[in-house]
Design an enzyme around this catalytic site. Structure first.
Site, mmCIF file in Angstrom:
data_model
loop_
_atom_site.group_PDB
_atom_site.id
_atom_site.type_symbol
_atom_site.label_atom_id
_atom_site.label_comp_id
_atom_site.label_asym_id
_atom_site.label_seq_id
_atom_site.Cartn_x
_atom_site.Cartn_y
_atom_site.Cartn_z
ATOM 1 N N TYR A 1 0.831 -1.204 0.000
ATOM 2 C CA TYR A 1 0.000 0.000 0.000
ATOM 3 C C TYR A 1 0.871 1.262 0.000
ATOM 4 C CZ TYR A 1 -3.442 3.463 1.139
ATOM 5 O OH TYR A 1 -4.240 4.571 1.083
ATOM 6 N N TRP B 1 1.037 5.680 -1.672
ATOM 7 C CA TRP B 1 0.675 6.635 -2.711
ATOM 8 C C TRP B 1 1.752 6.832 -3.763
ATOM 9 C CZ3 TRP B 1 -2.895 11.126 -3.179
ATOM 10 C CH2 TRP B 1 -4.148 10.825 -2.651
#
Ligand SMILES: Nc1nc2c(c(=O)[nH]1)N[C@H]1C(S)=C(S)[C@@H](COP(=O)(O)OP(=O)(O)OC[C@H]3O[C@@H](n4cnc5c(=O)[nH]c(N)nc54)[C@H](O)[C@@H]3O)O[C@H]1N2
Ligand SMILES: Nc1nc2c(c(=O)[nH]1)N[C@H]1C(S)=C(S)[C@@H](COP(=O)(O)OP(=O)(O)OC[C@H]3O[C@@H](n4cnc5c(=O)[nH]c(N)nc54)[C@H](O)[C@@H]3O)O[C@H]1N2
Ligand SMILES: [Mo]
Length: 810
Positions: A135, A137
């Site tokens: 996970y 960004w």
């Protein structure tokens, strides 16, 4: 045609004309940039009405001392080979040449079953011991999106991996909306809410506010920041804004807004009090409830106290949330009389029982009805992300196809510590019982779990368990300090890409601005080099270079534009032509279509309607309707006797998460390099805490230091410390393990929001706050978070060929 793959194509081959301005993008804004001497000059995109100050952080990334220039391998892993190791987090790192480090990683991947996907034995679950959820960004740009790259690589090399579902942003909220309106993404993204706020809405009730700091960001790239102007034009037209939040500056546009400060975590009670008042005063839209919802009778019984002998009156709500019954009635009356929009920020659902405020806000807006009025109703997380509340695009934006994950196994994303600590044990998710896999290898690229996860001491323990942790990073974060093999990754400025975000009106060419730092390589090139060693290069690349892929993924958008009869430049012209405006969709969104005709446009819920009662939720052990459920950590509970402050660990104003924490905008919000914590001025007075004092924020899970800033705009009993400081735990005499830099996840809890969603609940935590007496240790500078060793590679070379006596089988 595309050219053939060239793994490691950046190496020494890049020449860039640095003086000419080039188009580029980031999650917080599109921009142009060029060099003036050694300085990168960043100019916001000319059509952006309200560029983000976070843009100013960008030049700091180019040559910051925390940048990684060569592969690094953890010393203990080099010496002793793969295996669980409690030295992770306190070991040192050795620089290696690329080929040697790639050989090591490939040998380990192949030991654990990596190789051509087609060669897997029949019946074996592919990649069942590999956690590739990864996970994070990473950066704007859709091809070099690190998470897509790592997923694609693991699908090609292993045939699959243990994945992660949902996000740290929204899990409790998404899981409940998927269940009770059918599709959380569509209700969030489909609707022109900013336009309505500008032109039509009469009352906005924003739970969690509409903080412009958060609205500066859109995942994948952001070109136009329209929230400030929309709010201001709405205000000028006479729209009334009510920001319900413990922090006054969660409504940050200039102009008057009403602020209501419930105790954190109690908004559901506040909403129930409003609902009860609407009901007993006959102000509910019964026709709307009958036509568009199911389960109103059950919720009504709960409001009336028929199910639990507790009438959910405004007086009852006041006892829980601290907002007076008079104010609650007044707000409900105003909402009933006006064209009202209700929105709930993600922040409220990143909490224990985070499903409830989202579900109850949906129910409240259903009670108000007004199906036929633009600008009225419910929208999720309008105040959380810059690309929400804008019309959806009429054409697809480029993405990298990830291939197929044949493992089928996953965790709800914030169960990472439990996965690694408790293999084989069971948990529930969306009403199902599931079992944690046994993980040998963790592969991460583009995320910083020692930023994003909660209870970091527990995560540190969890990271001792796998045999091997491989990470791609551009800087030396606390996550690198827990990995075994670290490959240095380029940043966007050092490569070409395409910036795009669902709902953002521009497709932004990201031209290369400069050559890679040191020997850093693109994630794609690193995976190419590993795929080559594992015999799956063609599968991974499909014969394309990075540029070939960019051309390939752009073609989908180009074709869709042409099919609509709109002109679109060819790829080469697009890449040098500046941002390309994309057409927006005129098709009615999910809720608009449903309101027009709930029979033909039924929702994808069990009943086809908005569910105010859900069998699925009831079957999971939660109440089947939105309800007030007392959380373990809140200011009205017994826990607050020992830990009298509610920490709000929200998004940072000067940066995106932990990224570019060293940049000038980020640093301007710190004092002596340390994160600032705001608390109510009277609370500070009472505790003898003055502006600039260093305080310890702590509980049984850990402690973190921050610089105190007393502020009347913070609710009493609340202390706010944003996320993003790089985790730097140190043993302090008399205090135990303390993060010196101010990372709030040293004290938050990683328990799931509920057994239904298992979402991240890290927004709040009960803590104690005390002033540090005597000398205060300095912060750990960014460049020292990852401890590196000097020049020992040659001495170690003999040990690194064959970590566990497993021959490299290439
Ligand atoms: N307590 C608490 N915790 C929270 C939250 C909260 O509200 N409270 N918020 C949560 C939320 S909503 C989120 S989304 C998460 C965010 O958590 P993350 O997304 O993990 O945070 P970032 O700092 O954006 O981490 C991205 C990392 O990728 C690296 N990177 C950037 N570009 C590239 C690239 O091209 N390649 C590679 N290999 N690496 C790259 C960056 O250097 C950075 O270290 O945090 C969550 N954590
Ligand atoms: N500048 C900047 N912008 C960002 C990000 C960033 O890192 N930096 N991250 C982006 C990402 S990935 C995401 S997911 C979104 C996150 O969007 P959100 O999750 O909505 O953002 P937060 O700032 O964590 O929370 C918003 C506000 O909710 C309030 N709040 C918390 N608990 C409660 C409660 O119980 N009741 C009420 N009424 N209010 C409460 C807090 O005061 C907080 O400031 O932001 C995005 N935008
Ligand atoms: Mo997020």
């Amino acid at each position: 045609m595309t050219s053939g793959p060239r793994a490691g194509e950046n190496q020494g081959k890049v020449t860039v004309n640095k003086a000419t301005p080039k188009s580029h993008s980031s999650h917080w804004g599109a921009f142009t940039a060029n060099f003036d001497g050694d300085a990168l000059v960043v100019q916001p995109f000319k059509d952006d009405p309200d560029p983000s100050p976070i843009l100013k952080n960008i030049p700091s990334a180019l040559a910051h001392p925390s940048r990684l220039s060569k592969p690094l391998v953890r010393k203990g892993w080099l010496n002793d080979g793969p295996g669980p190791d409690d030295r992770r987090g306190r070991d040192t790192y050795v620089e290696m040449e690329w080929d040697a480090a790639l050989d090591l990683a490939a040998a380990e991947l192949s030991r654990l079953g990596g190789g051509t996907a087609g060669q897997k034995p029949r019946g074996e679950v592919p990649g069942k011991h590999v956690f590739g959820g990864s996970y994070g960004w990473s950066s704007a740009g859709r091809f070099h999106h690190a998470q897509s790259q790592v997923h694609r690589f693991l699908n090609m090399a292993f045939g699959g991996y243990v994945a992660s579902v949902d996000t740290y942003s929204t899990a409790a909220g998404s899981v409940i909306l998927d269940t009770v309106v059918g599709n959380a993404t569509r209700i969030t993204r489909e609707g022109n809410w900013w336009e309505h706020i500008r032109d039509r809405t009469e009352l906005v009730i924003a739970f969690g506010g509409l903080p412009l700091r958060n609205l500066s960001v859109s995942p994948g790239g952001s070109s136009q920041h329209i929230a400030r102007d929309s709010i201001q034009q709405g205000l000028a037209r006479g729209c009334h804004f009510v920001s319900v939040s413990p922090l006054d500056d969660d409504f940050s546009a200039a102009g008057n807004a009403t602020r209501i400060r419930p105790r954190p975590g109690t908004d559901t009670a506040l909403m129930l009090g409003m609902a009860h008042h609407l009901h007993v005063t006959g102000q509910t839209d019964e026709a709307y409830l009958a036509r568009y919802t199911s389960g109103w009778d059950v919720l009504r019984d709960y409001l009336e106290g028929r199910t639990d002998d507790i009438v959910k009156s405004p007086e009852w709500a006041e006892g829980i949330c601290g907002v007076t019954a008079g104010e609650i009635r007044h707000l409900a009356d105003e909402a009933a009389g006006k064209r009202t929009l209700i929105t709930v920020a993600y922040g409220l659902q990143r909490a224990e029982n985070g499903e409830q405020p989202v579900w109850m806000a949906l129910a409240l807006s259903a009670m108000l009805g007004r199906a036929d009025q633009q600008g009225a109703g419910f929208t999720y997380a309008l105040g959380s992300m810059g690309n929400h509340g804008k019309p959806p695009l009429a054409v697809p934006v480029p993405t990298l196809p990830q291939g197929r994950n044949r493992s089928g196994d996953f965790i709800p994303v914030s169960r990472i510590s439990d996965l690694l600590l408790n293999p084989g044990t069971t948990y529930t998710y969306r009403g199902e019982e599931r079992r944690y896999a046994e993980i040998n290898l963790v592969y991460w690229a583009g995320g910083n779990p020692f930023h994003h996860h909660q209870d970091l001491a527990k995560l540190s323990e969890a990271f001792t368990r796998p045999d091997t942790i491989i990470l791609h990073e551009s800087v030396g974060t606390a996550t690198t300090a827990h990995a075994d093999i670290i490959f240095p990754a380029t940043i966007t400025a050092e490569r070409e890409d395409i910036g795009a975000s669902a709902g953002d009106p521009y497709l932004v060419p990201m031209e290369r601005l400069t050559a890679p730092f040191g020997e850093a390589r693109d994630d794609y090139d690193i995976f190419c080099a590993l795929a080559q060693r594992l015999g799956c290069l063609d599968l991974f690349t499909e014969g394309r270079s990075s540029r070939g892929w960019l051309e390939h993924i752009y073609a989908k958008t180009e074709r869709a534009m042409k099919n609509r009869g709109e002109s679109a430049p060819n790829f080469a012209d697009f890449m040098t032509g500046g941002p390309l405006k994309l057409p927006v969709s005129k098709t009615p969104g999910m809720m608009e279509a449903f309101h027009r005709n709930p029979e033909t446009n039924a929702l994808t819920t069990d009943s086809g309607l908005i569910e105010l009662y859900s069998e699925k939720v009831a079957a999971s052990g939660l109440p089947g309707h939105p309800a007030w459920i007392e959380p373990r950590e809140w200011l009205g509970g017994t826990g607050a006797e020992a830990r009298p402050f509610q920490l709000i660990a929200n998004q940072p104003i000067g940066k995106l998460h932990s990224q570019l924490d060293f940049g000038p905008t980020s640093m301007s919000h710190k004092v002596d390099g340390r994160e600032v914590a705001r608390l109510n001025d009277r609370d500070a007075n009472r505790l003898g805490i003055a502006q600039g004092d260093v305080v310890k924020i702590w509980n049984d899970r850990g402690a973190t230091l921050a610089v105190a800033s007393p502020d009347p705009g913070v609710a009493s009993g609340v202390i706010q410390l944003s996320t993003g400081a790089w985790y730097a735990p140190r043993h302090l005499e008399g205090h135990g393990l303390v993060c010196l830099n101010g990372n709030p996840n040293a004290v938050t809890s990683d328990r799931g929001a509920s057994p239904f969603s298992q979402g991240c609940s890290g927004q709040t935590a009960l803590v104690s706050v005390s002033r540090i007496e005597g000398p205060v240790p300095a912060v750990v500078p960014h460049k020292e978070i990852l401890p590196r060793e000097d020049g020992t590679e040659d001495q170690l070379r003999s040990e690194i060929i064959d970590p566990r006596g497993v021959p490299l089988d290439l």
